[in-house]
Write an enzyme that holds these catalytic residues in place. Structure first.
Site, PDB file in Angstrom:
ATOM      1  N   GLN A 119      39.416  34.063  42.349  1.00  0.00           N
ATOM      2  CA  GLN A 119      38.261  33.248  42.760  1.00  0.00           C
ATOM      3  C   GLN A 119      37.051  34.098  43.100  1.00  0.00           C
ATOM      4  O   GLN A 119      35.927  33.611  43.103  1.00  0.00           O
ATOM      5  CB  GLN A 119      38.618  32.407  44.005  1.00  0.00           C
ATOM      6  CG  GLN A 119      39.618  31.316  43.755  1.00  0.00           C
ATOM      7  CD  GLN A 119      39.028  30.112  43.024  1.00  0.00           C
ATOM      8  OE1 GLN A 119      37.815  29.910  42.991  1.00  0.00           O
ATOM      9  NE2 GLN A 119      39.892  29.318  42.436  1.00  0.00           N
ATOM     10  N   ALA A 151      45.605  34.908  35.910  1.00  0.00           N
ATOM     11  CA  ALA A 151      45.852  35.544  37.200  1.00  0.00           C
ATOM     12  C   ALA A 151      47.276  35.301  37.691  1.00  0.00           C
ATOM     13  O   ALA A 151      47.845  36.121  38.410  1.00  0.00           O
ATOM     14  CB  ALA A 151      44.844  35.058  38.238  1.00  0.00           C
ATOM     15  N   THR A 152      47.877  34.179  37.300  1.00  0.00           N
ATOM     16  CA  THR A 152      49.273  33.924  37.706  1.00  0.00           C
ATOM     17  C   THR A 152      50.160  35.048  37.182  1.00  0.00           C
ATOM     18  O   THR A 152      50.946  35.641  37.934  1.00  0.00           O
ATOM     19  CB  THR A 152      49.758  32.563  37.152  1.00  0.00           C
ATOM     20  OG1 THR A 152      48.946  31.533  37.727  1.00  0.00           O
ATOM     21  CG2 THR A 152      51.219  32.314  37.468  1.00  0.00           C
ATOM     22  N   THR A 157      51.599  39.990  21.511  1.00  0.00           N
ATOM     23  CA  THR A 157      50.365  40.014  20.724  1.00  0.00           C
ATOM     24  C   THR A 157      49.203  39.547  21.594  1.00  0.00           C
ATOM     25  O   THR A 157      49.301  38.518  22.274  1.00  0.00           O
ATOM     26  CB  THR A 157      50.512  39.088  19.495  1.00  0.00           C
ATOM     27  OG1 THR A 157      51.618  39.572  18.732  1.00  0.00           O
ATOM     28  CG2 THR A 157      49.258  39.075  18.650  1.00  0.00           C
ATOM     29  N   ASN A 162      41.043  30.235  47.422  1.00  0.00           N
ATOM     30  CA  ASN A 162      40.680  29.208  46.454  1.00  0.00           C
ATOM     31  C   ASN A 162      40.470  27.831  47.071  1.00  0.00           C
ATOM     32  O   ASN A 162      39.865  26.968  46.469  1.00  0.00           O
ATOM     33  CB  ASN A 162      41.754  29.115  45.362  1.00  0.00           C
ATOM     34  CG  ASN A 162      43.147  29.065  45.928  1.00  0.00           C
ATOM     35  OD1 ASN A 162      43.549  29.919  46.718  1.00  0.00           O
ATOM     36  ND2 ASN A 162      43.913  28.055  45.564  1.00  0.00           N
ATOM     37  N   CYS A 200      46.903  23.875  41.152  1.00  0.00           N
ATOM     38  CA  CYS A 200      48.289  24.262  40.870  1.00  0.00           C
ATOM     39  C   CYS A 200      49.269  23.539  41.791  1.00  0.00           C
ATOM     40  O   CYS A 200      50.454  23.461  41.503  1.00  0.00           O
ATOM     41  CB  CYS A 200      48.478  25.765  41.048  1.00  0.00           C
ATOM     42  SG  CYS A 200      47.110  26.704  40.414  1.00  0.00           S
ATOM     43  N   SER A 227      40.939  36.342  36.508  1.00  0.00           N
ATOM     44  CA  SER A 227      41.174  35.247  35.553  1.00  0.00           C
ATOM     45  C   SER A 227      39.846  34.858  34.915  1.00  0.00           C
ATOM     46  O   SER A 227      38.825  34.787  35.600  1.00  0.00           O
ATOM     47  CB  SER A 227      41.762  34.061  36.312  1.00  0.00           C
ATOM     48  OG  SER A 227      41.988  32.998  35.424  1.00  0.00           O
ATOM     49  N   ALA A 228      39.868  34.577  33.597  1.00  0.00           N
ATOM     50  CA  ALA A 228      38.608  34.278  32.894  1.00  0.00           C
ATOM     51  C   ALA A 228      38.086  32.872  33.179  1.00  0.00           C
ATOM     52  O   ALA A 228      36.877  32.659  33.221  1.00  0.00           O
ATOM     53  CB  ALA A 228      38.817  34.444  31.389  1.00  0.00           C
ATOM     54  N   HIS A 229      39.004  31.907  33.388  1.00  0.00           N
ATOM     55  CA  HIS A 229      38.529  30.521  33.393  1.00  0.00           C
ATOM     56  C   HIS A 229      37.833  30.095  34.684  1.00  0.00           C
ATOM     57  O   HIS A 229      37.367  28.969  34.800  1.00  0.00           O
ATOM     58  CB  HIS A 229      39.666  29.553  33.018  1.00  0.00           C
ATOM     59  CG  HIS A 229      40.698  29.324  34.077  1.00  0.00           C
ATOM     60  ND1 HIS A 229      40.649  28.271  34.949  1.00  0.00           N
ATOM     61  CD2 HIS A 229      41.829  30.008  34.392  1.00  0.00           C
ATOM     62  CE1 HIS A 229      41.709  28.304  35.746  1.00  0.00           C
ATOM     63  NE2 HIS A 229      42.443  29.345  35.429  1.00  0.00           N
TER      64      HIS A 229
HETATM   65  N1  PMP Z   1      44.976  32.965  42.268  1.00  0.00           N
HETATM   66  C1  PMP Z   1      44.000  32.167  42.737  1.00  0.00           C
HETATM   67  C2  PMP Z   1      43.371  32.488  44.044  1.00  0.00           C
HETATM   68  C3  PMP Z   1      43.585  31.071  41.989  1.00  0.00           C
HETATM   69  O1  PMP Z   1      42.640  30.273  42.463  1.00  0.00           O
HETATM   70  C4  PMP Z   1      44.199  30.815  40.745  1.00  0.00           C
HETATM   71  C5  PMP Z   1      43.790  29.634  39.896  1.00  0.00           C
HETATM   72  N2  PMP Z   1      44.088  28.397  40.482  1.00  0.00           N
HETATM   73  C6  PMP Z   1      45.211  31.677  40.309  1.00  0.00           C
HETATM   74  C7  PMP Z   1      45.561  32.739  41.088  1.00  0.00           C
HETATM   75  C8  PMP Z   1      45.921  31.458  38.999  1.00  0.00           C
HETATM   76  O2  PMP Z   1      45.091  31.835  37.938  1.00  0.00           O
HETATM   77  P1  PMP Z   1      45.405  31.380  36.456  1.00  0.00           P
HETATM   78  O3  PMP Z   1      44.994  29.944  36.373  1.00  0.00           O
HETATM   79  O4  PMP Z   1      44.531  32.273  35.616  1.00  0.00           O
HETATM   80  O5  PMP Z   1      46.838  31.602  36.194  1.00  0.00           O
END
Ligand code: PMP
Length: 357
Positions: free
Chosen positions: A182, A74-75, A243, A154, A330, A202-204
């Site tokens: 989120q 997502a970043t 890739t 988040n 983060c 984001s997948a994780h």
């Molecule tokens: N946006 C939000 C609201 C998040 O909570 C996060 C993850 N901490 C991110 C973006 C970043 O996602 P990623 O870890 O996939 O880069």
């Protein structure tokens, strides 16, 4: 690390579901092809798996598969959305609207754009972190090109009124981006009903692997243009070179399949657990209070608690059997009190004494 540590930090990341791992494994060795190798079966096989995931992810948000661009998370999706739209629409204007509790991966690109001559309006939020749609309407100007407001926060789980904001952006011809990292899997996301133009996922956060995400880019009504930020290949419709992370993408698709299958059952269960935990702690300990919206209005699975008279970092150190955090992973090395808690009016002392479960 002791295995007995109780994990209470699913807002930071989730464990990969065993079914997701199983689905990913063959794509590391037997089916290791490059999805862009269009001249042999290894490539075709990888490409087929990528396209299957693209369809699954698109269907989660009612999009078309060609509107899904894979990223490293997502970043990157947020960076691509903001820089990509800012550059593509610079000739129409250089004004961008966002709000005070965004993730750093939205804030920092906006700050970088400010240095390049763009103007950024940061809207305030109310006591529970919600943006007033009317405030968005009032902030839109002739030269506004983009509104970026997250789907759910988040740190404090606030769910933003996406449909209202989306509809007013569309009426005013402004592109609407939402960071739904989120929110996905926890609240309904529908790019048509909610008039979303750009969506980061984001997948994780949903039992998928780390290092994979997507940016949804609307193709019709209106066709949204973003300029690529990663150059060097024609992958992803020319929007993101590189890739593809085939095992990660396969895992993301499988994670979406599982949450779609579980649907409301998982959401209701999570909400029930969140309420139970909140009641148990706040009824037992009078010094603890909830930051952000009431449990039934926030993202299920998110609690943010202020512990009066205590430094959250000290609490973390004294509760070694529990894994939780003081806010966004983060920013967890940042000693400043959370900008999200400050934005909803929590004092610096209370913010320093707050934890996220
Ligand atoms: N946006 C939000 C609201 C998040 O909570 C996060 C993850 N901490 C991110 C973006 C970043 O996602 P990623 O870890 O996939 O880069």
């Amino acid at each position: 690390m002791k295995t007995a540590v109780i994990y209470l930090d699913n807002n930071a990341t989730t464990a990969v579901d065993p079914a997701v791992i199983e689905r990913m494994l063959p794509y590391f060795n037997e089916k290791f092809g490059n999805a862009a190798s269009s001249v042999h079966p290894y490539g075709w096989q990888a490409n087929e798996a990528v396209e299957e995931s693209r369809r699954l992810i698109a269907s989660l948000i009612q999009a078309q598969p060609q509107e899904i661009v894979f990223t490293s998370g997502a970043t990157e999706a947020n960076n691509l959305a903001i820089f990509g739209a800012a550059q593509a629409y610079a000739k129409h204007g250089k004004h961008i609207i966002t709000q005070a509790t965004e993730h750093k991966s939205v804030f920092d690109p906006c700050q970088a754009l400010k240095k390049r001559g763009y103007e950024i309006t940061i809207l305030p939020v109310d006591r529970v972190g919600r943006v007033e749609p009317q405030a968005v309407a009032d902030a839109i100007r002739e030269d506004t090109i983009l509104v970026s407001i997250m789907a759910a926060n988040n740190e404090i789980g606030t769910i933003q009124p996406l449909a209202e904001i989306g509809s007013l952006c569309h009426n005013r011809g402004v592109i609407f981006h939402t960071d739904a990292a989120q929110a996905a899997g926890h609240i309904i996301l529908d790019v048509n009903n909610q008039n979303l133009d750009l969506v980061s996922l984001s997948a994780h956060k949903i039992y998928g692997p780390k290092g994979v995400g997507v940016l949804y880019i609307r193709r019709r009504n209106p066709r949204v243009i973003i300029l690529p930020q990663m150059l060097g290949g024609s992958q992803e419709y020319g929007k993101r070179a590189g890739t593809l992370n085939v095992p990660g993408i396969v895992g993301f698709g499988e994670a979406i399949k599982i949450i779609t299958r579980n649907g409301l059952k998982e959401v209701n269960y999570l909400r029930e657990l969140t309420q139970k935990l909140c009641n148990a702690i706040t009824e037992e300990l009078s010094e603890v209070s909830l930051n952000g919206p009431p449990v039934n209005e926030r993202l299920p699975g998110n609690l943010n608690l202020a512990v009066n008279g205590i430094e959250a970092d000290a609490l973390l150190l004294s509760m070694r059997d529990f894994a939780f955090s003081t806010g966004a992973a983060c920013s967890s090395k940042n000693l400043e009190p959370s900008h999200v808690l400050r934005a909803i009016g929590v004092s610096p002392e209370h913010a320093r004494g707050s934890i996220r479960l």
